[in-house]
Design a protein around this motif. Structure first.
Motif, short mmCIF file in Angstrom:
data_model
loop_
_atom_site.label_atom_id
_atom_site.label_comp_id
_atom_site.label_asym_id
_atom_site.label_seq_id
_atom_site.Cartn_x
_atom_site.Cartn_y
_atom_site.Cartn_z
N SER A 1 0.83 -1.20 0.00
CA SER A 1 0.00 0.00 0.00
C SER A 1 0.86 1.25 0.00
CB SER A 1 -0.90 0.02 1.24
OG SER A 1 -1.68 1.21 1.26
N GLY A 2 0.43 2.22 -0.76
CA GLY A 2 1.06 3.53 -0.72
C GLY A 2 0.69 4.30 0.54
N TYR A 3 -0.36 3.86 1.21
CA TYR A 3 -0.74 4.47 2.49
C TYR A 3 0.17 3.90 3.58
CZ TYR A 3 -5.05 5.90 0.17
OH TYR A 3 -5.95 6.46 -0.68
N THR A 4 0.51 4.71 4.55
CA THR A 4 1.26 4.20 5.70
C THR A 4 0.29 3.52 6.67
OG1 THR A 4 1.02 6.24 6.97
CG2 THR A 4 2.97 6.06 5.51
N TYR A 5 0.86 2.73 7.54
CA TYR A 5 0.03 2.08 8.57
C TYR A 5 -0.71 3.14 9.38
CZ TYR A 5 -1.33 -0.89 12.45
OH TYR A 5 -2.07 -1.57 13.40
N GLU A 6 -0.01 4.22 9.68
CA GLU A 6 -0.64 5.30 10.47
C GLU A 6 -1.81 5.92 9.73
OE1 GLU A 6 3.54 4.71 11.87
OE2 GLU A 6 2.63 4.90 9.90
N GLU A 7 -1.70 6.06 8.41
CA GLU A 7 -2.82 6.59 7.62
C GLU A 7 -3.98 5.60 7.60
OE1 GLU A 7 -0.89 9.47 4.25
OE2 GLU A 7 -0.45 7.32 4.08
N LEU A 8 -3.67 4.33 7.52
CA LEU A 8 -4.73 3.32 7.47
C LEU A 8 -5.46 3.18 8.80
CD1 LEU A 8 -2.91 0.61 5.35
CD2 LEU A 8 -4.77 2.11 4.61
N THR A 9 -4.80 3.52 9.89
CA THR A 9 -5.43 3.39 11.20
C THR A 9 -5.87 4.73 11.78
OG1 THR A 9 -3.25 3.46 12.28
CG2 THR A 9 -4.17 1.28 11.78
N GLY A 10 -5.53 5.82 11.12
CA GLY A 10 -5.87 7.15 11.62
C GLY A 10 -6.83 7.85 10.67
#
Length: 178
Positions: free
Chosen positions: A103-112
């Protein structure tokens, strides 16, 4: 949802021999992307019940280690609902298989707070073993990295990260302690 390709015997996108689904649609548009044609949500063909069955059959042989989701972008909200159904089925019918997602999204973006978040994002993450996160950054390109293209991208052990509440790096099986 649409997809660009299914590779039934892939060794480049995760540990072991894997089935890889390349979904269509990506809003990141990373400079130097290796498949910009997948940015288009209409690229490829329709993902159907037959497609899901084809993936499940390809996963069944013992020598197949698991499923990898690539793109495009698996975590675009337009793709998550179908992918969650597939991942639920993999976990139910083939619980010994591992699931990797790029994913181009970071883990933080996916959970925030981010444009990636939708009703099934948390469940989708809960069904993934390894997340390769972060946009491809051409200026940080490094072809010597394992399973990633640029130095900002991370290999995250999702179950350990969810359990501890802190990012846990994935380690190759040979690097794990006995």
């Amino acid at each position: 949802m649409r997809y660009g390709a299914i590779k039934k015997r892939d060794i480049a996108n995760g540990i072991g021999v894997r089935v890889v689904l390349f979904v269509s649609g990506c809003t990141h548009h990373c400079k130097g992307c290796f498949q910009p044609e997948t940015w288009d949500f209409q690229y490829g063909q329709d993902y159907t019940a037959e497609t899901e069955n084809e993936i499940m059959e390809a996963l069944r042989p013992d020598f197949i280690d698991g499923l990898t989701l690539l793109g495009g972008e698996p975590f675009e909200p337009q793709n998550q609902a179908e992918l969650v159904k597939l991942l639920r089925r993999v976990r139910r019918e083939l619980p010994q298989k591992t699931v990797w997602a790029f994913s181009g999204y970071t883990y933080e973006e996916l959970t925030g707070e981010s444009r990636a978040r939708c009703q099934v994002t948390d469940e989708m993450l809960s069904l993934v073993d390894v997340l390769v996160d972060g946009e491809f950054v051409e200026e940080k390109r490094n072809i010597s990295l394992q399973f990633r293209g640029s130095e900002n991208q991370r290999l995250i052990d999702v179950p350990k990260t969810r359990e501890s509440g802190e990012i846990s790096w994935w380690q190759a099986p040979s690097a794990q302690k006995a």
